[in-house]
Design an enzyme around this catalytic site. Sequence first.
Site, mmCIF file in Angstrom:
data_model
loop_
_atom_site.group_PDB
_atom_site.id
_atom_site.type_symbol
_atom_site.label_atom_id
_atom_site.label_comp_id
_atom_site.label_asym_id
_atom_site.label_seq_id
_atom_site.Cartn_x
_atom_site.Cartn_y
_atom_site.Cartn_z
ATOM 1 N N GLY A 359 0.778 -1.238 0.000
ATOM 2 C CA GLY A 359 0.000 0.000 0.000
ATOM 3 C C GLY A 359 0.803 1.278 0.000
ATOM 4 C CB THR A 360 4.326 2.109 0.474
ATOM 5 O OG1 THR A 360 4.884 0.940 -0.118
ATOM 6 C CG2 THR A 360 4.192 1.889 1.967
ATOM 7 C CE LYS A 362 5.941 -2.700 -2.809
ATOM 8 N NZ LYS A 362 4.879 -2.423 -1.818
ATOM 9 C CB SER A 679 14.903 -4.356 17.602
ATOM 10 O OG SER A 679 13.589 -4.844 17.723
ATOM 11 C CE LYS A 722 12.708 -1.325 15.327
ATOM 12 N NZ LYS A 722 13.993 -1.955 15.633
#
Length: 778
Positions: A359-360, A362, A679, A722
């Site tokens: 959904g970005t 591309k 992380s 983040k």
Amino acid sequence: MGEILKELPAVILRGSVLLPGVVSHFDISTQQSIHAVEAAMNDDNHIFLVTQKDMQTEHAKQEDVYTIGVVAEIKQIVKMQNHVVRVIVESKQKAELAYFIEKEELLKAQVVLEEEENVQEQLPPEVEEAMLRSLQEKLLSYCTSNPKIGKELKKQAEGLNKLKSFIQVVGGTLPLGYEKRQELLEADSLTAQYEILMKILLYETNIQQIKNELQEKVKERIDQNQREYILREEMKVIREELGEDNTTSDIRQFEESLEKLEADDTVKERIKKEIVRFKNVANSPSEGSVVRGYIETLLDLPWNKKSVDNTDLKNAEQILNDDHYGLEKVKERVLEFLAVRGLTKGGESPIICLVGPPGTGKTSIARSVARALDKKYVRICLGGVKDEAEIRGHRRTYVGAMPGRLIQGIRQAGVKNPLMLLDEIDKMSSDYKGDPSSAMLEVLDSEQNAKFIDHYVDMPVDLSEVLFIATANDVHTIPRPLLDRMELIEVSSYTENEKMHIAKEHLLGKQIGKNGLEPEQLTITDEAMHQIISGYTREAGVRNLERKIGEICRKAAREIYEGTCESVFVDEKQLEQYLGKERFHVDRINEQDEIGIVRGLAWTSVGGDTLQIEVNVMPGKGEFKLTGQLGDVMKESAQAGISYIRSIGASYDIPEDFFTKHDIHIHIPEGAVPKDGPSAGITMATAMLSAITKKPVRADVAMTGEITLRGRVLPIGGLKEKLLAAKTAGIRTVCVPAQNEADIAEISEEIREGLQICYVKKMEEVLKIAMNGGTNDH
């Protein structure tokens, strides 16, 4: 009376057996056999005839012949050409060979004859009649199925009303192998002879019927083929008379297309050969259609046909900015490509891979790039492709063969330099039909793709001028050699501000037009749009955001269509009416500092998220528990963290026996969601030390980073997402590994604004910031 011994001249026969009561003939050529016949003629005309077991045996001896033969009376001798003598005989009775008497000139045999009354089997008349009728019926069936032999056989069997004579005549006349006739001769009773003959007739009748059926099928096929051939030839003549010959017109059309084709001489020569071949096989529908399809494919391919690229940088920049908000790296790379093309007047096209969450934008970026460059746009979806032939094409020997998707895309574009989007390149897989990702290695290698061989086309096709843009959600599933051939550009998650701009400048207008509204008929306030982004969607891209805007547009369209109102105004108070209750709530920071609770930062497929880690310490036996559906990496991070704390326990006045007398329990809420990744090491270590030392951790601090046994802080990925999550949750201070400082520099000021980012190298620095209020800002 009993058996009679008799010495008779003998002839050994090859490949034929005579039955008693039958007139027959045989040919002889050896001097020994001719002398035996002459000796019999000089005596009482009787001769013993016996058959050798193997026709190929030369100079047969007693062990090479059957023991049962017949005594026959010579009726006539006819001299033939080449010293061959034909002997006509009437078989009289069965005889058994005792032994041969070999003389120089002829062969004699001592034979055992049984008297007639000894061999005569007495059968009841009705049984004999039943056997005779059964044989007659079966003979009739045989004659019907084999009319050539049957006509003569029926003549010879007519009037035979005795079972014995019927068996002798029919058994001697039927075209049988000598082994079967010998079996009939050796039968020791009339019943046995009946059974053998009945079995032979049944077998031969079935064989003949099957043979007739097969011949009939073959004849039908031949007749059908001949009929089709004649009709086709007639149609051809009629079309020629009317000037409508399809094949001729097709060939003429192919030749005209070949003259206009922009291609190298080798390609044209190959197509010429195929046209000549088509002329020769045009009358064969199956082969003709295959050759026709191949010629059409070759003629449709743009061998040397190119489109002219638009190298206007200002125009390209304007189009990219109009179509997309943000995505600075992608736009910059496209403009660099244009600049290089303008300077070099061509050059190799790059192979770009856009990597990012769903959904970005591309796929839509690739479409915008094609529009900016004035290139033909071809989209090839590789998701779920398992067969190598999808990339390389099928060989023409297979039924339904066709070119691979790349050649079909080039054919569809009509030029050799389109923009080809390889969508979902990370979702290819392999099975027994081959590995398509291995086939893609040649396609995406600028050194090799100038002569790409498709199995169907079977000639080198130049793909070097195609601008390949691939898209992927996760690079870890792409094989390393394939990944190495592409230039990766990360399309990261959108910030809330970016989503706001995209929704206002692109999505709202698009959905208004799609749902039949006019711009003035629907207004959504900025506050309502912010509420949709934060409360109704949680994603890295804007796909669900567009769906929610579309949902509002549909409801507004219904109200306007029903005449309830002329225009719709939506603010944050009315959102619940159109979209229902809010689905997502931001996990805000705690109001006060707490012991054993630390907020970590995590990357997910739909963007960043905050992770609250809780630790409890209680009296026990030194057990160490981890809950919250943690993966192996996070479990190992927790183990490393507790080992580090034990190593520095003296610095924090932790008693030596503390870890043997207390249980430590680490829990990460939302246990139904699997969590893993390198992380959360420093976060878990901080929470454990806080719970052990009873020192509270600042509520406004979040952290991300991995820990080693010696307390070093290791770098991590996904920082942009983040930091976005930290900012949304109201965090003011974020601890990140010092080695990630270069990544922070690339993140926009919009995201960093309002955040105090502390770069940490060792765990002591983290503890100082989180538990003592100190800072380490660079």
